[in-house]
Design a protein around this motif. Structure first.
Motif, PDB file in Angstrom:
ATOM      1  N   ALA A  67      44.925  43.982  47.500  1.00 39.18           N
ATOM      2  CA  ALA A  67      44.184  43.193  46.523  1.00 39.18           C
ATOM      3  C   ALA A  67      43.580  41.952  47.161  1.00 39.18           C
ATOM      4  O   ALA A  67      42.433  41.583  46.890  1.00 39.18           O
ATOM      5  CB  ALA A  67      45.106  42.803  45.368  1.00 39.18           C
ATOM      6  N   THR A  68      44.338  41.291  48.025  1.00 36.24           N
ATOM      7  CA  THR A  68      43.839  40.094  48.694  1.00 36.24           C
ATOM      8  C   THR A  68      42.668  40.433  49.609  1.00 36.24           C
ATOM      9  O   THR A  68      41.649  39.728  49.638  1.00 36.24           O
ATOM     10  CB  THR A  68      44.964  39.433  49.509  1.00 36.24           C
ATOM     11  N   ILE A  69      42.802  41.520  50.372  1.00 32.91           N
ATOM     12  CA  ILE A  69      41.728  41.924  51.287  1.00 32.91           C
ATOM     13  C   ILE A  69      40.470  42.259  50.496  1.00 32.91           C
ATOM     14  O   ILE A  69      39.364  41.822  50.843  1.00 32.91           O
ATOM     15  CB  ILE A  69      42.172  43.121  52.138  1.00 32.91           C
ATOM     16  N   LEU A  70      40.615  43.032  49.425  1.00 29.03           N
ATOM     17  CA  LEU A  70      39.459  43.426  48.626  1.00 29.03           C
ATOM     18  C   LEU A  70      38.779  42.213  48.012  1.00 29.03           C
ATOM     19  O   LEU A  70      37.545  42.149  47.926  1.00 29.03           O
ATOM     20  CB  LEU A  70      39.896  44.396  47.537  1.00 29.03           C
ATOM     21  N   GLU A  71      39.567  41.231  47.595  1.00 34.09           N
ATOM     22  CA  GLU A  71      39.002  40.032  46.982  1.00 34.09           C
ATOM     23  C   GLU A  71      38.264  39.172  48.002  1.00 34.09           C
ATOM     24  O   GLU A  71      37.224  38.587  47.700  1.00 34.09           O
ATOM     25  CB  GLU A  71      40.110  39.213  46.322  1.00 34.09           C
ATOM     26  N   GLU A  72      38.780  39.106  49.232  1.00 35.10           N
ATOM     27  CA  GLU A  72      38.207  38.213  50.236  1.00 35.10           C
ATOM     28  C   GLU A  72      37.070  38.845  51.031  1.00 35.10           C
ATOM     29  O   GLU A  72      36.342  38.137  51.716  1.00 35.10           O
ATOM     30  CB  GLU A  72      39.307  37.763  51.210  1.00 35.10           C
ATOM     31  N   LEU A  73      36.916  40.170  50.964  1.00 31.69           N
ATOM     32  CA  LEU A  73      35.859  40.825  51.745  1.00 31.69           C
ATOM     33  C   LEU A  73      34.480  40.307  51.322  1.00 31.69           C
ATOM     34  O   LEU A  73      34.161  40.294  50.127  1.00 31.69           O
ATOM     35  CB  LEU A  73      35.909  42.340  51.549  1.00 31.69           C
ATOM     36  N   PRO A  74      33.648  39.906  52.279  1.00 32.98           N
ATOM     37  CA  PRO A  74      32.285  39.459  51.947  1.00 32.98           C
ATOM     38  C   PRO A  74      31.361  40.661  51.754  1.00 32.98           C
ATOM     39  O   PRO A  74      30.591  41.026  52.640  1.00 32.98           O
ATOM     40  CB  PRO A  74      31.895  38.620  53.173  1.00 32.98           C
ATOM     41  N   ILE A  75      31.418  41.285  50.580  1.00 34.83           N
ATOM     42  CA  ILE A  75      30.659  42.506  50.309  1.00 34.83           C
ATOM     43  C   ILE A  75      29.318  42.142  49.682  1.00 34.83           C
ATOM     44  O   ILE A  75      29.270  41.512  48.622  1.00 34.83           O
ATOM     45  CB  ILE A  75      31.448  43.435  49.371  1.00 34.83           C
TER      46      ILE A  75
END
Length: 590
Positions: A67-75
């Motif tokens: 969840a943290t990775i998905l939230e922080e990814l600059p997509i």
């Protein structure tokens, strides 16, 4: 639509979106499994205040939490926010509660999504229409749900339900085993879930301390005020079997009614009122009123049996002296959230008017103690905190994490919260079925086997979708093996063989950290049924959404042409330019 993925060198729908979604999957694959790895997300500049001329601070994130990775990814691709919104619930952006509302199973969901889209793309290349794939995936999901339900077992069915619950908590704490404390933290997570059910910011708190070692971390049956201390040195620093009074704050603009929210003198100058003083005797008379009121308030507290007073706002010096004389501990300036946690932990009823306190308003703590903790930066004195422990049947508990701070502390807090939530989910404290299913890829192998059997009864090309779903499920098992340093193909082959030859009562799967194929139930690899179901349901929902999209429209109408480098799809930038060059007066110019 075209059968091939490319026309004239440009990606067509749904292939363009599949590529974007699989790129997100690639970033989260390493976060899956008990031997998952941390991911470094290089951030931009900090938004915090800086001194003139000071360069912006770089903020990077290191985490193994999906969840943290998905939230922080600059997509930047439009599919990124869609995946983030549909897979993970919105995280509270204004709260400073570390790890609050952390959803579990996000990494698993995204990896399953990527595998489903990869298999779907393969079928499209073979000429299978996306609509057929959608129908096949939807039918296959029903079979998946039936299989998971058949594998589910309640925790009470195990010989030792508490030990089984600890296994659930331990399985939820993926990534690095910080300080080799996973087993101890799992026990605390089980106890926390038993006390408060599904945790939220009021019922479950985590306090991080630099001092001490990680091994000293423990669950407090109560709450910890890590930014407060006893307000007067003459007061006791330790009280056993304490009756606790919680004085909450006052409403704005009403401080002059005597309900101060703390132990202070009322402000009679509020709302424009004037006091007329004709002589020094008048001042003494007002002082006498305040003295009399203070003595009356403290006498009422003594009569009610108060041992500890905790206030939202202040306790002035005069009140401190009176409390100290009667051996009452005073703690002031506690923020609203911590005050609520304290009230729920002790069973106290928050009171606004200090002149209206009854024994029924008081809470209870077996021990209230001031403890010395972290050293203050740039100061000789060490920081202090107040511990309210041994509360009977508390509605709020606190996990005290020692020896961690910064990103390590945030990661530890996230893992502990996930563990508590996983146990509560297995106990049925959330939407969805209670119970647990085997971990270590055993459930996925059973799902794949059932899908291949069900494919024989499917209609026409839907059989291909069933087979593709089964292959995608096994890809997840290959990801588990790859993250553990095992050969995916060999491991998957051996697992299939072990599952086929399994005797009654054994459930083969990948057992970590040993990295071998064994009975996962005996090894204690258990996942909550509701979370596993949610992973498949969300993965299929997003996969179907991606497969349905066959065009993109620029919703921004402007007279300036879109540069190819500024567009997500260069082909649409070219169409925009053609529109600007060839149009007559249109509806947009009326």
């Amino acid at each position: 639509m075209e059968d091939g993925p490319e026309t004239g060198g440009e990606l067509q729908f749904p292939h363009a979106n599949i590529v974007a979604a699989r790129a997100v999957t690639g970033a989260l694959e390493s976060s899956v499994g008990p031997l998952s790895h941390d991911t470094l997300i290089a951030g931009g500049s900090s938004d915090g205040e800086r001194e003139p001329g000071e360069p912006p601070a770089r903020v990077d994130t290191i985490s193994s939490d999906g969840a943290t990775i998905l939230e922080e990814l600059p997509i930047e691709h439009p599919m990124g926010p869609i995946i983030r919104r549909l897979v993970a619930p919105e995280r509270p952006g204004t709260t400073d509660v570390v790890g609050e509302l952390v959803p579990d199973g996000i990494g698993t969901t995204v990896v399953l999504l990527g595998a489903l889209l990869e298999e779907g793309e393969r079928l499209i290349k073979l000429g299978v229409h996306p609509t057929t794939i959608e129908e096949g995936y939807s039918a296959a999901l029903e079979q998946v749900e039936h299989t998971i339900q058949s594998l589910s077992r309640p925790l009470e069915s195990f010989a030792e339900p508490t030990a089984a619950a600890e296994m659930v908590a331990s399985s939820a704490m993926t990534g690095n085993d910080i300080g080799n404390a996973r087993a101890a933290w799992a026990a605390g997570a089980v106890e926390a879930a038993r006390q408060v059910g599904m945790p939220n910011e009021e019922t479950f708190a985590i306090r991080q301390l630099r001092s001490g070692s990680i091994a000293e971390s423990r669950l407090v049956s109560g709450t910890v005020l890590d930014r407060n201390e006893v307000c007067n040195e003459r007061m006791p620093y330790r009280v056993e079997d304490a009756n606790v009074l919680v004085l909450s704050g006052f409403k704005r603009g009403k401080a002059n009614d005597g309900k101060t929210g703390g132990l202070q003198d009322p402000d009679f100058q509020q709302d424009g009122e004037r006091l007329i003083v004709d002589s020094p005797d008048d001042i003494d008379a007002f002082d006498d009123v305040f003295v009399s009121r203070r003595e009356q308030v403290v006498a009422g507290l003594v009569e009610a049996g108060v041992d500890v007073v905790v206030t939202r706002v202040g306790i002035n010096d005069a009140y401190q002296e009176l409390l100290a004389e009667h051996g009452i501990m005073g703690i002031r300036g506690v923020n609203r959230l911590k005050l609520t946690q304290l009230a729920r932990a002790t069973g106290a009823t928050p009171v606004v008017d200090p002149t209206d306190v009854t024994p029924a308003d008081l809470g209870f703590a077996g021990l209230v103690e001031q403890q010395v903790i972290d050293k203050r930066q740039g100061r000789r004195k060490r920081r202090r905190m107040m511990v309210f422990d041994e509360c009977p049947d508390p509605e709020s508990v606190t996990f005290l994490l020692h020896g961690v701070h910064g990103q390590l502390g945030e990661q530890a807090a996230t893992e502990v919260r996930k563990a508590v939530a996983a146990v509560a989910t297995a106990n049925g404290e959330t939407v969805g079925p209670s119970g647990v299913v085997p971990g270590g890829g055993a459930t996925e192998l059973e799902i794949a086997s059932s899908l291949r059997a069900a494919a024989l009864d499917a209609d026409g090309r839907e059989q291909l979708a069933f087979e593709a779903f089964a292959d995608a499920t096994e890809q997840f098992v290959s990801t588990l093996a790859r993250n553990a340093g095992m050969d995916p193909l060999t491991t998957l082959t051996n697992l299939r063989e072990a599952t086929t030859n399994a005797t009654n009562g054994t459930t083969p799967g990948l057992v970590f950290p040993a990295g071998k194929i064994d009975d996962v139930l005996e090894a204690g690899l258990l996942d909550p049924t509701a979370i596993r179901l949610r992973c498949y349901q969300h993965a299929v929902d997003v996969a179907l959404l991606v497969l349905r999209v066959d065009d993109a429209i620029d919703a921004t109408f402007t007279d300036e042409p879109t540069e190819p480098g500024d567009a997500i799809y260069d082909e649409h930038a070219e169409h925009h330019q053609e529109y600007l060059d060839e149009r007559d007066d249109t509806i947009w110019h009326q």
